[in-house]
Motif scaffolding. Structure first.
Motif, PDB file in Angstrom:
ATOM      1  N   LYS A  56      39.092  36.608  30.764  1.00  0.00           N
ATOM      2  CA  LYS A  56      39.806  36.055  31.077  1.00  0.00           C
ATOM      3  C   LYS A  56      39.947  36.312  32.716  1.00  0.00           C
ATOM      4  CE  LYS A  56      41.179  32.762  28.038  1.00  0.00           C
ATOM      5  NZ  LYS A  56      39.748  32.267  28.027  1.00  0.00           N
ATOM      6  N   ALA A  57      40.649  38.259  32.864  1.00  0.00           N
ATOM      7  CA  ALA A  57      40.785  38.285  33.943  1.00  0.00           C
ATOM      8  C   ALA A  57      38.724  38.590  34.891  1.00  0.00           C
ATOM      9  CB  ALA A  57      40.877  40.804  34.099  1.00  0.00           C
ATOM     10  N   ARG A  58      37.979  38.915  34.497  1.00  0.00           N
ATOM     11  CA  ARG A  58      36.854  39.102  35.484  1.00  0.00           C
ATOM     12  C   ARG A  58      36.832  37.389  35.933  1.00  0.00           C
ATOM     13  NH1 ARG A  58      32.365  43.210  33.795  1.00  0.00           N
ATOM     14  NH2 ARG A  58      33.669  44.795  34.151  1.00  0.00           N
ATOM     15  N   ASN A  60      38.871  35.070  36.336  1.00  0.00           N
ATOM     16  CA  ASN A  60      40.286  34.836  37.022  1.00  0.00           C
ATOM     17  C   ASN A  60      40.143  35.408  38.435  1.00  0.00           C
ATOM     18  OD1 ASN A  60      41.527  33.013  35.519  1.00  0.00           O
ATOM     19  ND2 ASN A  60      42.575  34.538  34.574  1.00  0.00           N
ATOM     20  N   THR A  61      39.858  36.705  38.423  1.00  0.00           N
ATOM     21  CA  THR A  61      39.242  37.554  39.853  1.00  0.00           C
ATOM     22  C   THR A  61      37.851  36.938  40.197  1.00  0.00           C
ATOM     23  OG1 THR A  61      39.438  39.502  38.739  1.00  0.00           O
ATOM     24  CG2 THR A  61      38.309  39.098  40.789  1.00  0.00           C
TER      25      THR A  61
END
Length: 100
Positions: A56-58, A60-61
């Motif tokens: 999710k973090a990557r 979203n980035t």
């Protein structure tokens, strides 16, 4: 999509004119590599992407990075069936094509 400019260091240098054109591209994805086209393609082919749907973090980035450059209205316009070549007044209709 991106442009990869290949050239072997000290053997096939990229000309100043080409470098000036590349540097003049406003935000276009372009990479200059000091290897042959074959070597660059081999590296791309053997590359294992590090991004997956569960990270999710990557994700979203990546979305935050690319979203400002995407014209979603244009994307939808070009990818909907109502804007396909079947609707060209001079072309064959989809129904006519199905009957062939």
């Amino acid at each position: 999509a991106a442009l990869i400019v290949c050239g072997r260091k000290d053997k096939y240098p990229v000309s100043k004119e080409i470098l000036d054109m590349i540097m003049g591209l406003d935000g276009a994805p372009c990479m200059i590599v000091e290897c042959s086209t074959h070597e660059a393609m081999s590296k791309i082919h053997s590359y294992t992407p590090k991004l997956n749907i569960d990270d999710k973090a990557r994700v979203n980035t990546a979305v935050e990075h690319y979203e400002p450059y995407i014209d979603f209205d244009q994307l939808l316009k070009r990818t909907t069936s109502s804007n396909s070549s079947f609707n060209d007044p001079d072309g064959i209709s989809y129904d006519e094509l199905r009957r062939l």
